[in-house]
Design a protein around this motif. Structure first.
Motif, short mmCIF file in Angstrom:
data_model
loop_
_atom_site.label_atom_id
_atom_site.label_comp_id
_atom_site.label_asym_id
_atom_site.label_seq_id
_atom_site.Cartn_x
_atom_site.Cartn_y
_atom_site.Cartn_z
N ALA A 209 0.83 -1.20 0.00
CA ALA A 209 0.00 0.00 0.00
C ALA A 209 0.86 1.26 0.00
N PHE A 210 1.94 1.24 0.80
CA PHE A 210 2.85 2.38 0.82
C PHE A 210 3.44 2.61 -0.58
N ARG A 211 3.79 1.53 -1.26
CA ARG A 211 4.35 1.63 -2.60
C ARG A 211 3.31 2.18 -3.57
N SER A 212 2.09 1.67 -3.47
CA SER A 212 1.03 2.09 -4.39
C SER A 212 0.68 3.57 -4.21
N LEU A 213 0.83 4.06 -2.97
CA LEU A 213 0.45 5.44 -2.69
C LEU A 213 1.61 6.42 -2.85
N GLY A 214 2.72 5.95 -3.46
CA GLY A 214 3.75 6.90 -3.86
C GLY A 214 5.12 6.74 -3.27
N GLN A 215 5.32 5.82 -2.32
CA GLN A 215 6.64 5.63 -1.72
C GLN A 215 7.53 4.89 -2.71
#
Length: 210
Positions: free
Chosen positions: A167-173
């Motif tokens: 989720a962190f990756r999907s939201l821009g991290q």
């Protein structure tokens, strides 16, 4: 998928905190359980908030499953012909078992609802005594219930660890430093929630809560 996952995690945190009130005693725990049915009164009917919450959660779960299915189909469509020889993909155990973990969690949620929400599978099944239902559910002679609960929570922990990181990756991290922080945060979240959920059944099993 990330957004619905975050919504479900927020519910898990709130639900865990509510469960931990069992350590404050029977009166306090039962008062909390009854208070949940009165939220929004008199604007909402009795248990209106709970049904609203259940509806939102059901939509989130269905959307989460739908997103997972769509991603799986998209991945399969991207490579319609299988590799003749495919190298092993490095990844965590949590990442490799996301789908099976999701199935186990779904089955557990169904059982959990029939057990501690509707009371059909609870040995006491008394809607007016939530504390008693919990104690009766995880009594020593019903150790197999605690075992099943533990397996489901462990599966949830693995699911959360990989899901939160994704989720962190999907939201821009995207940065390496951010990735390390995301992995650490996902691990802490998974361990904290798993421990928070497991402490209650084991407290009943060992007689700490009775």
């Amino acid at each position: 998928m990330a957004v619905t996952g975050i919504l479900l995690v927020l519910f898990l945190v709130a639900h865990m905190l509510g469960n931990l009130k069992v350590f404050t005693g029977e009166t306090s725990f039962d008062h909390y359980a009854h208070w949940l049915r009165e939220i929004g009164s008199p604007l909402l009917p009795p248990a209106g908030y709970l049904w609203l919450q259940r509806t939102v959660l059901l939509v989130a779960v269905l959307a989460h499953i739908g997103a997972a299915t769509a991603l799986a189909l998209r991945a399969r469509a991207a490579r319609p012909v299988r590799y003749a020889h495919r190298k092993a993909v490095k990844g965590s155990y949590a990442a490799r078992t996301m789908r099976w973990g999701g199935v186990i969690i779904l089955l557990f949620v169904i059982y959990h609802i029939l057990d501690l929400t509707t009371g059909h599978l609870n040995p006491q099944g008394d809607a007016g005594n939530p504390y008693g239902n919990v104690v009766a559910d995880f009594a020593p002679e019903r150790w197999y219930v605690t075992l099943f609960y533990t397996l489901a929570i462990v599966a949830l922990g693995f699911h959360l660890r990989h899901g939160a990181f994704s989720a962190f990756r999907s939201l821009g991290q995207q940065t390496p430093k951010g990735e390390r922080r995301a992995r650490a945060a996902a691990l802490v979240l998974a361990v904290a929630l798993s421990a928070g959920y497991l402490v209650v059944p084991f407290a009943v099993l060992t007689g700490l809560v009775a």
